[in-house]
Design an enzyme around this catalytic site. Structure first.
Site, PDB file in Angstrom:
ATOM      1  N   CYS A 279       0.734  -1.329   0.035  1.00 45.85           N
ATOM      2  CA  CYS A 279       0.142   0.041   0.173  1.00 45.85           C
ATOM      3  C   CYS A 279       0.700   1.283  -0.031  1.00 45.85           C
ATOM      4  CB  CYS A 279      -0.866  -0.154   1.199  1.00 45.85           C
ATOM      5  SG  CYS A 279      -0.178  -0.305   2.771  1.00 45.85           S
ATOM      6  N   GLU A 378      -4.324   3.320  -7.831  1.00 43.23           N
ATOM      7  CA  GLU A 378      -3.590   2.560  -7.251  1.00 43.23           C
ATOM      8  C   GLU A 378      -3.646   1.142  -8.123  1.00 43.23           C
ATOM      9  OE1 GLU A 378      -4.769   0.477  -3.826  1.00 43.23           O
ATOM     10  OE2 GLU A 378      -3.139   1.068  -2.807  1.00 43.23           O
TER      11      GLU A 378
HETATM   12  P1  NAD Z   1     -10.227  -5.266  -0.082  1.00 38.24           P
HETATM   13  O1  NAD Z   1     -10.937  -3.984   0.120  1.00 38.24           O
HETATM   14  O2  NAD Z   1     -10.912  -6.034  -1.452  1.00 38.24           O
HETATM   15  O3  NAD Z   1     -10.466  -6.236   0.835  1.00 38.24           O
HETATM   16  C1  NAD Z   1      -9.921  -6.140   2.167  1.00 38.24           C
HETATM   17  C2  NAD Z   1     -10.773  -6.978   3.424  1.00 38.24           C
HETATM   18  O4  NAD Z   1     -12.039  -6.408   3.334  1.00 38.24           O
HETATM   19  C3  NAD Z   1     -10.970  -8.586   2.796  1.00 38.24           C
HETATM   20  O5  NAD Z   1     -11.015  -9.236   3.894  1.00 38.24           O
HETATM   21  C4  NAD Z   1     -12.435  -8.422   2.354  1.00 38.24           C
HETATM   22  O6  NAD Z   1     -13.120  -9.563   2.357  1.00 38.24           O
HETATM   23  C5  NAD Z   1     -13.024  -7.329   3.166  1.00 38.24           C
HETATM   24  N1  NAD Z   1     -14.257  -6.592   2.515  1.00 38.24           N
HETATM   25  C6  NAD Z   1     -14.489  -6.247   1.339  1.00 38.24           C
HETATM   26  N2  NAD Z   1     -15.575  -5.796   1.234  1.00 38.24           N
HETATM   27  C7  NAD Z   1     -16.122  -5.652   2.384  1.00 38.24           C
HETATM   28  C8  NAD Z   1     -17.591  -5.074   3.031  1.00 38.24           C
HETATM   29  N3  NAD Z   1     -18.307  -4.469   2.256  1.00 38.24           N
HETATM   30  N4  NAD Z   1     -17.548  -5.292   4.452  1.00 38.24           N
HETATM   31  C9  NAD Z   1     -16.457  -5.822   5.235  1.00 38.24           C
HETATM   32  N5  NAD Z   1     -15.399  -6.338   4.596  1.00 38.24           N
HETATM   33  C10 NAD Z   1     -15.351  -6.310   3.537  1.00 38.24           C
HETATM   34  O7  NAD Z   1      -8.628  -5.260  -0.252  1.00 38.24           O
HETATM   35  P2  NAD Z   1      -7.642  -6.315  -0.774  1.00 38.24           P
HETATM   36  O8  NAD Z   1      -7.802  -6.438  -2.420  1.00 38.24           O
HETATM   37  O9  NAD Z   1      -7.539  -7.463  -0.012  1.00 38.24           O
HETATM   38  O10 NAD Z   1      -6.317  -5.351  -0.508  1.00 38.24           O
HETATM   39  C11 NAD Z   1      -5.601  -4.533  -1.421  1.00 38.24           C
HETATM   40  C12 NAD Z   1      -6.107  -3.024  -0.718  1.00 38.24           C
HETATM   41  O11 NAD Z   1      -5.567  -2.864   0.643  1.00 38.24           O
HETATM   42  C13 NAD Z   1      -5.309  -2.029  -1.535  1.00 38.24           C
HETATM   43  O12 NAD Z   1      -6.184  -0.745  -1.741  1.00 38.24           O
HETATM   44  C14 NAD Z   1      -4.076  -1.629  -0.433  1.00 38.24           C
HETATM   45  O13 NAD Z   1      -3.721  -0.208  -0.853  1.00 38.24           O
HETATM   46  C15 NAD Z   1      -4.850  -1.580   0.578  1.00 38.24           C
HETATM   47  N6  NAD Z   1      -3.881  -1.743   1.680  1.00 38.24           N
HETATM   48  C16 NAD Z   1      -3.886  -0.809   2.679  1.00 38.24           C
HETATM   49  C17 NAD Z   1      -2.900  -0.691   3.847  1.00 38.24           C
HETATM   50  C18 NAD Z   1      -2.784   0.566   4.652  1.00 38.24           C
HETATM   51  O14 NAD Z   1      -1.972   0.388   5.748  1.00 38.24           O
HETATM   52  N7  NAD Z   1      -3.156   1.561   4.359  1.00 38.24           N
HETATM   53  C19 NAD Z   1      -2.096  -1.900   3.985  1.00 38.24           C
HETATM   54  C20 NAD Z   1      -2.222  -2.855   2.861  1.00 38.24           C
HETATM   55  C21 NAD Z   1      -3.381  -3.035   2.108  1.00 38.24           C
END
Ligand code: NAD
Length: 471
Positions: A279, A378
């Site tokens: 991220c 991103e």
């Molecule tokens: P994602 O948002 O698709 O999923 C993340 C988590 O949220 C998963 O466990 C998913 O099942 C859950 N989720 C999805 N929709 C939801 C909802 N409506 N309600 C509750 N839970 C829900 O993200 P991803 O593809 O797993 O990860 C990539 C993203 O994470 C990128 O945008 C990255 O930048 C971000 N990220 C941010 C940080 C940070 O510290 N800022 C760190 C790592 C990753």
């Protein structure tokens, strides 16, 4: 690799109320290598009830006892290091050596560090005729992404448990195994019932059930902006605190007097870590226009040193992407960059020699305009955009011309100049002149990169309520 057919809550492995399971796919072989249950709202309800029952005793057990439990948990996880690293190399595609150090040893160390942080925390303060108490917020719902699966979990559960909260964790569908290894470790050490609970499943069903549950007091979420928006609105309905760690599109500003021979390779390495699935990665490299071509040549030379291949091969630096969907998204962005007029100077597609696995060639775009999609969205893959600028003011304006504000870097001829520019970046973290990652420093975003901070002693503060008692 083990498969799991049960969730973990109330101090025991519990059958899922749903019959379905989720396959866990190896990003290198494209083969299923494990399975976890696809939980339901009923599983969440049972886990939250267990966490609620566990909260009172855990919050009252005392700081020293909680610190010792965290230390025991860290020890129990240490013995599992090779197994966890191997699972993450499969799930995410991270090269095994990097996975062992960064994805496993580092977060396990952070579990232990939270013991120290809570021992040193000031939980009571006098202000005028008041005593201000910091009290644990209650039951915390933790929802995590797949890119650094154990790290993201630890960033939430370690400070939450240290603060005296109990947690219900839903790990990412694509990389859920770390959560199960943690549950095994918690069970082995006899962590009190209801303190650490795991329900696996989809975001839409299990995630939303956690966020909407009336007995959950706070949501700590890391993931995409899109999911973060939805979570904030569902949590808002229940007047629930949210901590959101969302996406980034961080800029690395290389100033005209910087030592390019150090700065450019550092910038490339930062962007490409974990094959760009980070991220905080510096995905935009801003260079003085007069030195653009020189920077491009140096970046290409550095990229050539980062061997792409099987995550289990010890020569590999960059593995495949975590899923077919992630690979296709990244390839689409690369095509968009080409169409919008950015110049591909390295990579630009699928590697011809790696037929199996979700591989994308690490790619550099040169002469990128910050308005282009590849500079604004991103991408979450190994794609670097090199953007020329004409003045320091313009470089700062370009760096800040993003909906995100998670991280960034500045390299200048002097520390003073780098610091002056760093202070003008609207972002939660900036590394200047090669400054290293600091486990004590709070991590989190400005703007649409999120709300709240993780990591270090200040992260524990997110999990407190403040109570003022007047005398
Ligand atoms: P994602 O948002 O698709 O999923 C993340 C988590 O949220 C998963 O466990 C998913 O099942 C859950 N989720 C999805 N929709 C939801 C909802 N409506 N309600 C509750 N839970 C829900 O993200 P991803 O593809 O797993 O990860 C990539 C993203 O994470 C990128 O945008 C990255 O930048 C971000 N990220 C941010 C940080 C940070 O510290 N800022 C760190 C790592 C990753």
């Amino acid at each position: 690799m083990p498969s799991y057919d049960k969730h973990y809550y109330d101090g025991a492995w519990q059958a899922s109320t749903g019959a379905e399971t989720i396959p866990v796919i190896s990003s290198a072989t494209e083969q299923e290598f494990a399975r976890v249950p696809r939980g339901t709202a009923a599983d969440v309800d049972a886990a939250v009830k267990a966490a609620r029952r566990g909260f009172e005793p855990w919050s009252r057990v005392g700081v020293e006892a909680r610190a010792q439990w965290l230390e025991k948990l860290a020890e129990a996880m240490k013995t599992r290091t090779p197994k966890i690293a191997e699972s993450i190399a499969h799930e995410v595609g991270t090269a095994l050596g990097y996975a062992t150090k960064v994805q496993v040893e580092f977060p396990i160390m952070m579990i232990g560090m939270n013991a120290k942080f809570i021992r040193e925390a000031k939980l009571q303060e006098e202000l005028g005729n008041s005593i201000i108490y910091k009290e644990p917020i209650g039951v915390v719902g933790c929802i995590t992404p797949w890119n650094y699966p154990l790290h993201q979990i630890v960033c939430k559960i370690a400070p939450a448990l240290a603060a005296g909260c109990t947690v219900v964790l839903k790990p990412a569908e694509m990389a859920p195994l770390s959560a199960f290894f943690l549950a095994e470790a918690a069970h082995d050490i006899g962590l009190p019932k209801g303190v650490f609970n795991v329900v696996s499943g989809s975001g839409r069903v299990v995630g939303e059930a956690i966020v909407a549950h009336p007995d959950v007091d706070m949501i700590s979420f890391t993931g995409s902006l899109q999911a973060g928006r939805r979570i904030a609105s569902v949590a808002g309905d229940g007047i629930k605190k949210v901590c959101l760690e969302l996406g980034g599109k961080s800029a690395f500003v290389v100033l005209d007097d910087a030592p390019f021979e150090k700065a450019i390779p550092a910038g490339v390495n930062n962007c490409m870590q974990n094959s760009g699935q980070t991220c905080s990665a510096w995905t935009r490299m801003l260079v003085p226009r007069a030195r653009h071509d020189e920077a491009v040549e140096m970046a290409k030379a550095q990229l050539a040193k980062l061997t792409l291949g099987d995550p289990f091969d010890k020569n590999t630096r960059l593995g495949p992407l975590a899923s077919a969907a992630q690979r296709d998204t990244v390839l689409d962005y690369i095509e968009k960059g080409k169409k919008e007029g950015a110049t591909v100077v390295a990579g630009g597609g699928k590697p011809a020699n790696l037929q199996k696995g979700f591989y994308v060639e690490p790619t550099i775009f040169a002469n990128v305009d910050n308005k282009m999609t590849v500079a604004q969205d991103e991408i979450f893959g190994p794609v670097l955009s090199i953007i020329p600028y004409d003045s320091e003011e313009e470089a700062i304006a370009i760096a800040n011309d993003s909906q995100y504000g998670l991280a960034g870097g500045v390299w200048a001829g002097t520390q003073e100049r780098a610091l002056e520019v760093a202070k003008q970046l609207r972002t939660g973290q900036v590394d200047v002149n090669g400054g290293r990652f600091n486990v004590l420093a709070p991590f989190g975003g400005y703007k649409k990169s999120g709300i709240g901070r993780e990591i270090g002693p200040l992260a524990i503060e997110e999990f407190f309520q403040l109570k003022s008692i007047q005398r």
